[in-house]
Motif scaffolding. Sequence first.
Motif, PDB file in Angstrom:
ATOM      1  N   GLY A 153       0.795  -1.225   0.000  1.00  0.00           N
ATOM      2  CA  GLY A 153       0.000   0.000   0.000  1.00  0.00           C
ATOM      3  C   GLY A 153       0.821   1.266   0.000  1.00  0.00           C
ATOM      4  O   GLY A 153       0.330   2.320  -0.401  1.00  0.00           O
ATOM      5  N   LEU A 154       2.068   1.188   0.436  1.00  0.00           N
ATOM      6  CA  LEU A 154       2.906   2.383   0.504  1.00  0.00           C
ATOM      7  C   LEU A 154       4.359   1.995   0.234  1.00  0.00           C
ATOM      8  O   LEU A 154       4.906   1.126   0.904  1.00  0.00           O
ATOM      9  CB  LEU A 154       2.789   3.044   1.878  1.00  0.00           C
ATOM     10  N   ARG A 155       4.966   2.664  -0.722  1.00  0.00           N
ATOM     11  CA  ARG A 155       6.361   2.380  -1.079  1.00  0.00           C
ATOM     12  C   ARG A 155       7.235   3.574  -0.706  1.00  0.00           C
ATOM     13  O   ARG A 155       6.899   4.716  -1.002  1.00  0.00           O
ATOM     14  CB  ARG A 155       6.461   2.092  -2.585  1.00  0.00           C
ATOM     15  N   VAL A 156       8.342   3.293  -0.040  1.00  0.00           N
ATOM     16  CA  VAL A 156       9.270   4.331   0.406  1.00  0.00           C
ATOM     17  C   VAL A 156      10.619   4.105  -0.272  1.00  0.00           C
ATOM     18  O   VAL A 156      11.220   3.048  -0.130  1.00  0.00           O
ATOM     19  CB  VAL A 156       9.448   4.303   1.939  1.00  0.00           C
ATOM     20  N   GLU A 157      11.075   5.112  -1.011  1.00  0.00           N
ATOM     21  CA  GLU A 157      12.363   5.033  -1.703  1.00  0.00           C
ATOM     22  C   GLU A 157      13.231   6.204  -1.253  1.00  0.00           C
ATOM     23  O   GLU A 157      12.830   7.361  -1.367  1.00  0.00           O
ATOM     24  CB  GLU A 157      12.159   5.063  -3.216  1.00  0.00           C
ATOM     25  N   ILE A 165      10.636  15.497   0.894  1.00  0.00           N
ATOM     26  CA  ILE A 165       9.822  14.329   0.525  1.00  0.00           C
ATOM     27  C   ILE A 165       8.982  14.660  -0.693  1.00  0.00           C
ATOM     28  O   ILE A 165       8.410  15.760  -0.787  1.00  0.00           O
ATOM     29  CB  ILE A 165       8.889  13.916   1.691  1.00  0.00           C
ATOM     30  N   VAL A 166       8.920  13.711  -1.617  1.00  0.00           N
ATOM     31  CA  VAL A 166       8.010  13.797  -2.761  1.00  0.00           C
ATOM     32  C   VAL A 166       6.925  12.748  -2.560  1.00  0.00           C
ATOM     33  O   VAL A 166       7.221  11.580  -2.297  1.00  0.00           O
ATOM     34  CB  VAL A 166       8.747  13.554  -4.093  1.00  0.00           C
ATOM     35  N   LEU A 167       5.676  13.155  -2.682  1.00  0.00           N
ATOM     36  CA  LEU A 167       4.536  12.268  -2.504  1.00  0.00           C
ATOM     37  C   LEU A 167       3.839  12.076  -3.840  1.00  0.00           C
ATOM     38  O   LEU A 167       3.491  13.049  -4.514  1.00  0.00           O
ATOM     39  CB  LEU A 167       3.558  12.879  -1.494  1.00  0.00           C
ATOM     40  N   THR A 168       3.620  10.817  -4.239  1.00  0.00           N
ATOM     41  CA  THR A 168       2.975  10.545  -5.519  1.00  0.00           C
ATOM     42  C   THR A 168       2.157   9.268  -5.427  1.00  0.00           C
ATOM     43  O   THR A 168       2.060   8.653  -4.359  1.00  0.00           O
ATOM     44  CB  THR A 168       4.024  10.464  -6.650  1.00  0.00           C
ATOM     45  N   GLY A 169       1.534   8.884  -6.552  1.00  0.00           N
ATOM     46  CA  GLY A 169       0.763   7.650  -6.627  1.00  0.00           C
ATOM     47  C   GLY A 169       1.323   6.750  -7.709  1.00  0.00           C
ATOM     48  O   GLY A 169       1.907   7.225  -8.685  1.00  0.00           O
ATOM     49  N   SER A 170       1.156   5.451  -7.553  1.00  0.00           N
ATOM     50  CA  SER A 170       1.674   4.507  -8.542  1.00  0.00           C
ATOM     51  C   SER A 170       0.723   4.420  -9.738  1.00  0.00           C
ATOM     52  O   SER A 170      -0.461   4.749  -9.645  1.00  0.00           O
ATOM     53  CB  SER A 170       1.861   3.129  -7.911  1.00  0.00           C
TER      54      SER A 170
END
Length: 259
Positions: A5-9, A54-59
Amino acid sequence: MSAPGLRVERDEKTGVVVLTLDRPSRHNAIDLDTAAQLTASWREFRYDDSVRAIVLTGSGDRAFCTGIDRGAEVPQPPSPYSIDDPLLAIGPKANDLWKPVIAAVNGMACGGAFYLLGEAEFLVADERATFFDPHTTYGMVSAYESIAMAQRMPFGEVARMSLLGTAERMSAARAHAIGLVSEVVPDGGALAAAVECARTVAGYPPGAVEGTVRAVWAAKEAARTQALAHAPHLVALGNLPPEQQAGLFGGRGGEFRLR
């Protein structure tokens, strides 16, 4: 701290983190686990000096976020004076994080997505991005979402979007014209453009950056706090019962359920 549900890179060299809502089959709608992961991530970033932006986006390429998943079951207290909203703590400011957050909007952003967009410093959007708020269409009050957008958009534009519901979607070009979006890029380019901005900001002294973020938010904090105090009561008074909301949805996909 990636999880379903959430990916952190993380880019350890630049101090930039890309946080991706990773439920493309649900148009990146937020279930309760993802909501908890978002809260935990923001709080982790507060204490991590290596994280500077931080950059927040959607897959995927269809949606940034479509609010809370219709399948989420949120138990409510019996008191008419209390409402449990699982999205209240999914944003950075709700978790006292004052490191810069840039949103890369890569498709639909609607309803509960505004809890996140409303707490980002600025937005970069693909040309295909659209913004809308379906609450009124489905018999629900747009309170927290409208309040968040009222901090970023002209009054008339907020009223138009929140009242017209699913009947109208704001384009990225229109969002840019009214100041909601700071930059529109060709489709597929929002993430790279946002990361480039984040790398620039992350290269500056963090104390100066975080202090500036805090100062910008302080300029509108009082009005926002007063408005949010009214939101639970407006939701409680104006929302149709859940079974009637479900009837208006007509059994369609789950990505537009907001409460």
